[in-house]
Design a protein around this motif. Structure first.
Motif, PDB file in Angstrom:
ATOM      1  N   ASP A  94       0.841  -1.260  -0.091  1.00 25.87           N
ATOM      2  CA  ASP A  94      -0.029   0.138  -0.049  1.00 25.87           C
ATOM      3  C   ASP A  94       0.809   1.408  -0.126  1.00 25.87           C
ATOM      4  N   PHE A  95       2.273   1.270   0.356  1.00 26.56           N
ATOM      5  CA  PHE A  95       3.147   2.435   0.116  1.00 26.56           C
ATOM      6  C   PHE A  95       3.852   2.220  -1.195  1.00 26.56           C
ATOM      7  N   GLU A  96       4.029   1.415  -1.889  1.00 29.15           N
ATOM      8  CA  GLU A  96       4.643   1.134  -3.108  1.00 29.15           C
ATOM      9  C   GLU A  96       4.570   2.309  -4.045  1.00 29.15           C
ATOM     10  N   GLU A  97       3.586   2.452  -4.396  1.00 27.16           N
ATOM     11  CA  GLU A  97       3.214   3.483  -5.409  1.00 27.16           C
ATOM     12  C   GLU A  97       3.683   4.904  -5.027  1.00 27.16           C
ATOM     13  N   ALA A  98       3.638   5.380  -3.769  1.00 29.11           N
ATOM     14  CA  ALA A  98       4.134   6.502  -3.353  1.00 29.11           C
ATOM     15  C   ALA A  98       5.509   6.417  -3.177  1.00 29.11           C
ATOM     16  N   TYR A  99       5.909   5.379  -2.697  1.00 24.44           N
ATOM     17  CA  TYR A  99       7.304   5.129  -2.724  1.00 24.44           C
ATOM     18  C   TYR A  99       8.110   5.232  -4.104  1.00 24.44           C
ATOM     19  N   ASP A 100       7.500   4.839  -5.000  1.00 25.59           N
ATOM     20  CA  ASP A 100       7.964   4.982  -6.495  1.00 25.59           C
ATOM     21  C   ASP A 100       7.962   6.301  -6.821  1.00 25.59           C
ATOM     22  N   GLY A 101       6.961   7.122  -6.431  1.00 20.66           N
ATOM     23  CA  GLY A 101       6.981   8.314  -6.839  1.00 20.66           C
ATOM     24  C   GLY A 101       8.036   9.439  -6.312  1.00 20.66           C
ATOM     25  N   ALA A 102       8.184   8.877  -5.029  1.00 17.79           N
ATOM     26  CA  ALA A 102       9.294   9.748  -4.265  1.00 17.79           C
ATOM     27  C   ALA A 102      10.542   9.240  -4.652  1.00 17.79           C
ATOM     28  N   MET A 103      10.799   7.972  -4.954  1.00 18.93           N
ATOM     29  CA  MET A 103      12.159   7.513  -5.551  1.00 18.93           C
ATOM     30  C   MET A 103      12.315   8.212  -6.880  1.00 18.93           C
ATOM     31  N   ASP A 104      11.471   8.322  -7.537  1.00 12.79           N
ATOM     32  CA  ASP A 104      11.600   9.128  -8.892  1.00 12.79           C
ATOM     33  C   ASP A 104      12.052  10.629  -8.561  1.00 12.79           C
ATOM     34  N   GLY A 105      11.321  11.301  -7.856  1.00 11.87           N
ATOM     35  CA  GLY A 105      11.931  12.575  -7.476  1.00 11.87           C
ATOM     36  C   GLY A 105      13.255  12.768  -6.526  1.00 11.87           C
ATOM     37  N   LEU A 106      13.469  11.614  -5.755  1.00 14.54           N
ATOM     38  CA  LEU A 106      14.636  11.474  -5.045  1.00 14.54           C
ATOM     39  C   LEU A 106      15.829  11.542  -6.189  1.00 14.54           C
ATOM     40  N   ASP A 107      15.551  10.722  -7.229  1.00 15.07           N
ATOM     41  CA  ASP A 107      16.774  10.595  -8.269  1.00 15.07           C
ATOM     42  C   ASP A 107      16.865  11.839  -8.964  1.00 15.07           C
ATOM     43  N   GLY A 108      15.735  12.707  -9.194  1.00 19.71           N
ATOM     44  CA  GLY A 108      15.735  13.851  -9.877  1.00 19.71           C
ATOM     45  C   GLY A 108      16.463  14.889  -8.935  1.00 19.71           C
ATOM     46  N   ALA A 109      16.248  14.794  -7.626  1.00 27.06           N
ATOM     47  CA  ALA A 109      16.901  15.761  -6.704  1.00 27.06           C
ATOM     48  C   ALA A 109      18.412  15.773  -6.643  1.00 27.06           C
ATOM     49  N   VAL A 110      18.786  14.454  -6.534  1.00 27.15           N
ATOM     50  CA  VAL A 110      20.315  14.025  -6.516  1.00 27.15           C
ATOM     51  C   VAL A 110      20.975  14.430  -8.010  1.00 27.15           C
ATOM     52  N   ASP A 111      20.169  14.338  -9.280  1.00 28.29           N
ATOM     53  CA  ASP A 111      20.511  14.426 -10.341  1.00 28.29           C
ATOM     54  C   ASP A 111      20.877  16.163 -10.308  1.00 28.29           C
ATOM     55  N   SER A 112      19.943  16.951  -9.900  1.00 28.46           N
ATOM     56  CA  SER A 112      19.900  18.288  -9.702  1.00 28.46           C
ATOM     57  C   SER A 112      21.258  18.808  -8.893  1.00 28.46           C
ATOM     58  N   LEU A 113      21.518  18.229  -7.819  1.00 30.05           N
ATOM     59  CA  LEU A 113      22.455  18.358  -6.835  1.00 30.05           C
ATOM     60  C   LEU A 113      23.887  18.007  -7.671  1.00 30.05           C
ATOM     61  N   ASP A 114      23.709  17.194  -8.513  1.00 25.19           N
ATOM     62  CA  ASP A 114      24.897  16.865  -9.240  1.00 25.19           C
ATOM     63  C   ASP A 114      25.403  18.036 -10.398  1.00 25.19           C
ATOM     64  N   GLU A 115      24.281  18.516 -10.799  1.00 27.32           N
ATOM     65  CA  GLU A 115      24.248  19.707 -11.678  1.00 27.32           C
ATOM     66  C   GLU A 115      25.016  20.710 -10.977  1.00 27.32           C
ATOM     67  N   ALA A 116      24.131  20.924  -9.668  1.00 21.35           N
ATOM     68  CA  ALA A 116      24.794  22.126  -8.841  1.00 21.35           C
ATOM     69  C   ALA A 116      26.262  22.105  -8.533  1.00 21.35           C
TER      70      ALA A 116
END
Length: 164
Positions: free
Chosen positions: A100-122
């Motif tokens: 019951d948390f997997e869908e929210a988790y997957d969305g958060a993981m996508d956001g997390l990957d993007g956040a780290v990618d943006s941090l790498d760009e920074a």
């Protein structure tokens, strides 16, 4: 003042990144909510402690008065943070959240990957002494991290997603 806000933002990002990656598609039996929170919080604490040990320069890297040398140091510190977050994501992806948390988790993981990618760009922008791109990338990383932070807090994590 901006330096303090930036460092608080980076600390919040560290917690948000920890928060967002508290589940995963790992194999094996699904964890209960309580098991996921306990295991995720332990991993989040370990990586938060590593992030907090990074020696960030004590000036606002987006300020025009900040030297290129300090920007280079800031970029190196961000590089260390990116490595820590990617390691953390790897560990936390091995956890298998309740269905019951997997869908929210997957969305958060996508956001997390993007956040780290943006941090790498920074980090790259800091190495290039591009203050405008640095500011934009940090803002984007923080925005994505805040969304993941909320997912963790709403689910009940105590360390992951904790406000600093």
């Amino acid at each position: 003042m901006r330096r303090t806000a930036l460092l608080v933002g980076l600390a919040s990002l560290a917690l948000a990144l920890a928060a967002a990656s508290c589940g995963g598609g790992g194999g094996g039996d699904r964890l209960t909510k309580e098991e996921l929170i306990a295991q995720g919080d332990a991993i989040c604490k370990k990586h938060r402690d590593k992030f907090e040990a990074i020696d960030f320069p004590k000036t606002d890297p987006t300020s025009p008065e900040t030297s290129d040398e300090v920007l280079e140091q800031f970029g190196g510190a961000l590089d260390q943070g990116v490595t820590i977050f990617r390691d953390q994501i790897g560990e936390l992806r091995d956890l298998n959240p309740p269905e019951d948390f997997e869908e929210a988790y997957d969305g958060a993981m996508d956001g997390l990957d993007g956040a780290v990618d943006s941090l790498d760009e920074a980090a790259g922008a800091a190495h290039d002494a591009d203050r405008d791109k640095l500011r934009e990338a940090l803002d984007e990383s923080n925005r994505r991290g805040e969304a993941a932070d909320k997912v963790a807090r709403d689910y009940g994590f105590q360390v992951c997603g904790a406000e600093s």
